[in-house]
Design a protein around this motif. Sequence first.
Motif, PDB file in Angstrom:
ATOM      1  N   ALA A  75       4.199 -12.084  -3.350  1.00 43.69           N
ATOM      2  CA  ALA A  75       4.531 -10.769  -3.219  1.00 43.69           C
ATOM      3  C   ALA A  75       4.595 -10.147  -1.835  1.00 43.69           C
ATOM      4  N   ALA A  76       5.574  -9.523  -1.424  1.00 43.76           N
ATOM      5  CA  ALA A  76       5.514  -9.005   0.035  1.00 43.76           C
ATOM      6  C   ALA A  76       6.749  -8.256   0.348  1.00 43.76           C
ATOM      7  N   LEU A  77       6.898  -7.315   1.276  1.00 43.10           N
ATOM      8  CA  LEU A  77       8.159  -6.711   1.589  1.00 43.10           C
ATOM      9  C   LEU A  77       8.570  -7.707   2.714  1.00 43.10           C
ATOM     10  N   LEU A  78      10.014  -7.700   2.588  1.00 48.52           N
ATOM     11  CA  LEU A  78      10.579  -8.670   3.740  1.00 48.52           C
ATOM     12  C   LEU A  78      10.908  -7.804   5.048  1.00 48.52           C
ATOM     13  N   SER A  79      11.517  -8.308   5.984  1.00 45.18           N
ATOM     14  CA  SER A  79      11.566  -7.831   7.253  1.00 45.18           C
ATOM     15  C   SER A  79      12.159  -6.390   7.569  1.00 45.18           C
TER      16      SER A  79
END
Length: 314
Positions: A75-79
Amino acid sequence: MKRILITGALGQIGSELTMKLRDIYGTDNVIATDLKKNNSEAAENGPFEVVDVTDLNNMIEVAKKYKVDTVMHLAALLSATAEAKPVFAWNLNMGGMMNALETARELNAQFFTPSSIGAFGPTTPKDNTPQDTIMRPTTMYGVNKVAGELLSDYYHEKFGVDTRGVRFPGLISYVAKPGGGTTDYAVEIYYEAVKNGKYTSYIDKGTYMDMMYMPDALNAIIDLMEADSAKLTHRNAFNVTAMSFAPEEIAAEIAKQIPGFVLSYDVDPVRQKIADSWPNFIDATAAKQEWGFKAEYDLAKMTKDMIEKLRQKL
Ligand code: VAH
């Protein structure tokens, strides 16, 4: 016996990794978690729990409920999204990383999280980027990825957590679309080619970035996690790549399968600036030497498979 908790399990990597791990380790041994449920196979065909990665108690409670021995934190926000919302990105990406590492420590579980070629910056050697080199990224996403690599090493050294990671290139797949990335153009182009026979790229011609087809990415995760720990000199995080191309090259390959396909450009300066700060192509020798990393798909083989699968899907 492996019992695996996956965060971000309904995202681009998670939606396929969940299914592949269930095939290998058994459906009931792979717990998919995400912020909210959807009607995907990953959510419907095995254990699913709502987990907000910024809530440590929630994550640990779920991990203990299923007695997991492996945490795969995706789970993470991309660039591009992280660049638009840097404070939110720091809180989600780093808060989630810390909570996932704490959960692995608390349960004495093995740990995996992907870093990215986005961890490199404009002062990193751009061609044949080494495993060990200068890393001064100029994006919030890159700062998050470098910090995540260092935190994973710290949890290994300080607490003995078996942390492992790879620096993924742009990932191309036909199951779940990526969201908010810079390399997403290399996924969108296939969808638009099959649907409309044309695509307008927000990344300029001549912009080289490392890429990989999702089947190779999934095998890399599994091979790394199954590798003999004693053989791992680098843990967080191994350079892995399958190919490097610019928009005109993927367009030429698509045109072989879809005659008349037309590529045009409408460059997005924000995502172009991010792409320009990343390597042209990285060196994956360490991964090959330490755990036998090998990619099966090159641009031609990936293009053939993507178009075949999207014609069925669309
Ligand atoms: C992004 N797809 O574009 C991700 C990835 C190397 C790129 O990290 O942000």
